[in-house]
Design a protein around this motif. Structure first.
Motif, short mmCIF file in Angstrom:
data_model
loop_
_atom_site.label_atom_id
_atom_site.label_comp_id
_atom_site.label_asym_id
_atom_site.label_seq_id
_atom_site.Cartn_x
_atom_site.Cartn_y
_atom_site.Cartn_z
N MET A 140 -60.46 23.19 -34.22
CA MET A 140 -59.99 23.46 -35.59
C MET A 140 -60.43 24.85 -36.04
O MET A 140 -59.66 25.56 -36.70
N ALA A 141 -61.63 25.25 -35.66
CA ALA A 141 -62.11 26.59 -36.00
C ALA A 141 -61.26 27.66 -35.32
O ALA A 141 -60.91 28.68 -35.94
N ALA A 142 -60.91 27.44 -34.05
CA ALA A 142 -60.05 28.39 -33.33
C ALA A 142 -58.68 28.48 -33.99
O ALA A 142 -58.13 29.58 -34.15
N ALA A 143 -58.15 27.34 -34.41
CA ALA A 143 -56.85 27.34 -35.09
C ALA A 143 -56.93 28.10 -36.40
O ALA A 143 -56.05 28.93 -36.70
N ALA A 144 -57.96 27.84 -37.18
CA ALA A 144 -58.11 28.53 -38.46
C ALA A 144 -58.25 30.04 -38.26
O ALA A 144 -57.64 30.83 -38.97
N LYS A 145 -59.05 30.42 -37.29
CA LYS A 145 -59.29 31.84 -37.00
C LYS A 145 -57.99 32.56 -36.65
O LYS A 145 -57.79 33.72 -37.01
#
Length: 97
Positions: free
Chosen positions: A35-40
């Motif tokens: 999810m962090a990679a997607a948000a980034k």
């Protein structure tokens, strides 16, 4: 001109016997990192597929899905359905090694 964000499927799975131990890289951590990679990157996560248990080595995703089905694990069938539907642009997964 506006462009739609890329659609992502997040796959979190236990893929090795040692990862299935209590000190494994947890599915929750895989989801959090994904999810962090997607948000980034500005991607929209459209599905999160969590695959519990231990997967095995197979030559094709279809063979793996068939074996998983026999253990009541539908995650690989869901992933195949997404491939068939062409409804995502990016598959997010983590190599725990």
């Amino acid at each position: 001109m506006t462009t739609e964000p890329l659609r992502a499927i997040l796959l979190a799975a236990v893929s090795a016997k040692d990862q299935a131990e209590d000190d494994k890289f947890s599915l929750d951590a895989q989801v959090s990192d994904g999810m962090a990679a997607a948000a980034k990157n500005g991607w929209t996560v459209t599905d999160v597929i969590r695959i519990e248990g231990h997967s095995r080595n197979y030559r094709t995703l279809a063979q793996l899905a068939e074996a998983a089905r026999s253990h009541d694990e539908p995650g690989f069938d869901r992933l195949i359905a997404h491939f068939d539907a062409h409804d995502f642009d990016i598959l997010i997964c983590r190599d725990a090694n």
